[in-house]
Design a protein around this motif. Structure first.
Motif, PDB file in Angstrom:
ATOM      1  N   ARG A  57       1.012  -1.112  -0.109  1.00 30.48           N
ATOM      2  CA  ARG A  57       0.385   0.105   0.020  1.00 30.48           C
ATOM      3  C   ARG A  57       1.255   1.190   0.153  1.00 30.48           C
ATOM      4  N   GLN A  58       1.738   1.011   0.559  1.00 29.92           N
ATOM      5  CA  GLN A  58       2.607   2.481   1.210  1.00 29.92           C
ATOM      6  C   GLN A  58       3.369   2.886  -0.384  1.00 29.92           C
ATOM      7  N   TYR A  59       4.278   1.628  -1.203  1.00 32.03           N
ATOM      8  CA  TYR A  59       5.363   1.481  -2.074  1.00 32.03           C
ATOM      9  C   TYR A  59       4.000   1.397  -3.361  1.00 32.03           C
ATOM     10  N   GLU A  60       2.597   1.416  -3.772  1.00 32.59           N
ATOM     11  CA  GLU A  60       2.062   1.488  -4.412  1.00 32.59           C
ATOM     12  C   GLU A  60       2.084   2.079  -5.438  1.00 32.59           C
ATOM     13  N   PHE A  67       6.191  -0.255 -13.538  1.00 33.06           N
ATOM     14  CA  PHE A  67       5.086  -1.367 -14.240  1.00 33.06           C
ATOM     15  C   PHE A  67       4.115  -1.241 -14.374  1.00 33.06           C
ATOM     16  N   GLY A  68       3.134  -0.096 -14.512  1.00 36.88           N
ATOM     17  CA  GLY A  68       2.050   0.382 -14.973  1.00 36.88           C
ATOM     18  C   GLY A  68       1.307  -0.903 -14.670  1.00 36.88           C
TER      19      GLY A  68
END
Length: 75
Positions: A57-60, A67-68
Protein backbone atom coordinates in the motif's frame (compact mmCIF):
# COMPACT_ATOMS: atom_id res chain seq x y z
CA UNK A 1 1.38 -36.92 9.34
CA UNK A 2 4.44 -38.54 10.88
CA UNK A 3 5.32 -37.42 14.37
CA UNK A 4 8.79 -36.45 15.57
CA UNK A 5 9.80 -36.59 19.18
CA UNK A 6 11.05 -33.32 20.61
CA UNK A 7 12.47 -33.19 24.11
CA UNK A 8 12.52 -29.89 25.99
CA UNK A 9 13.53 -28.91 29.49
CA UNK A 10 11.47 -26.43 31.47
CA UNK A 11 11.32 -25.52 35.13
CA UNK A 12 8.76 -27.29 37.31
CA UNK A 13 6.46 -24.28 37.47
CA UNK A 14 6.22 -24.16 33.67
CA UNK A 15 5.75 -27.91 33.46
CA UNK A 16 2.93 -27.81 35.99
CA UNK A 17 1.27 -24.91 34.18
CA UNK A 18 1.40 -26.89 30.93
CA UNK A 19 -0.10 -29.94 32.65
CA UNK A 20 -2.92 -27.91 34.19
CA UNK A 21 -3.74 -26.04 30.97
CA UNK A 22 -3.77 -29.29 28.99
CA UNK A 23 -6.01 -30.91 31.60
CA UNK A 24 -8.42 -27.94 31.52
CA UNK A 25 -8.65 -28.31 27.75
CA UNK A 26 -9.05 -32.08 27.89
CA UNK A 27 -5.91 -32.83 25.92
CA UNK A 28 -2.46 -34.25 26.45
CA UNK A 29 0.49 -32.01 27.26
CA UNK A 30 1.99 -32.99 23.91
CA UNK A 31 -1.12 -31.90 22.04
CA UNK A 32 -1.36 -28.69 24.08
CA UNK A 33 2.22 -27.70 23.24
CA UNK A 34 1.72 -28.68 19.59
CA UNK A 35 -1.33 -26.40 19.41
CA UNK A 36 0.57 -23.52 21.02
CA UNK A 37 3.35 -23.81 18.45
CA UNK A 38 0.87 -23.98 15.56
CA UNK A 39 -0.94 -20.90 16.86
CA UNK A 40 2.34 -19.04 17.25
CA UNK A 41 3.47 -20.03 13.76
CA UNK A 42 0.14 -18.88 12.36
CA UNK A 43 0.47 -15.54 14.11
CA UNK A 44 3.88 -15.03 12.57
CA UNK A 45 2.38 -15.79 9.18
CA UNK A 46 -0.41 -13.28 9.69
CA UNK A 47 2.07 -10.66 10.89
CA UNK A 48 4.17 -11.19 7.75
CA UNK A 49 1.16 -10.89 5.43
CA UNK A 50 -0.01 -7.73 7.19
CA UNK A 51 3.46 -6.18 6.93
CA UNK A 52 3.70 -7.11 3.24
CA UNK A 53 0.26 -5.63 2.62
CA UNK A 54 1.24 -2.39 4.39
CA UNK A 55 4.42 -2.23 2.31
CA UNK A 56 2.52 -2.70 -0.94
CA UNK A 57 0.00 0.00 0.00
CA UNK A 58 2.79 2.39 0.95
CA UNK A 59 4.73 1.83 -2.29
CA UNK A 60 1.80 1.19 -4.64
CA UNK A 61 2.49 4.35 -6.64
CA UNK A 62 6.15 3.42 -7.07
CA UNK A 63 5.23 -0.03 -8.42
CA UNK A 64 2.54 1.46 -10.67
CA UNK A 65 5.02 3.97 -12.07
CA UNK A 66 7.69 1.33 -12.63
CA UNK A 67 5.53 -1.51 -13.95
CA UNK A 68 2.31 0.21 -14.95
CA UNK A 69 -1.20 -0.60 -13.80
CA UNK A 70 -2.05 -2.77 -16.83
CA UNK A 71 -0.34 -5.75 -15.11
CA UNK A 72 -3.01 -5.81 -12.38
CA UNK A 73 -4.62 -9.24 -12.21
CA UNK A 74 -1.98 -10.89 -14.46
CA UNK A 75 0.43 -13.54 -13.22
Amino acid sequence: MAKTQLNVRVDETTAEAARQRALQRGMSVNRYIEELVRQDAGEVGRTFVEAASDFMRQYESVFAEEFGTEREGKR
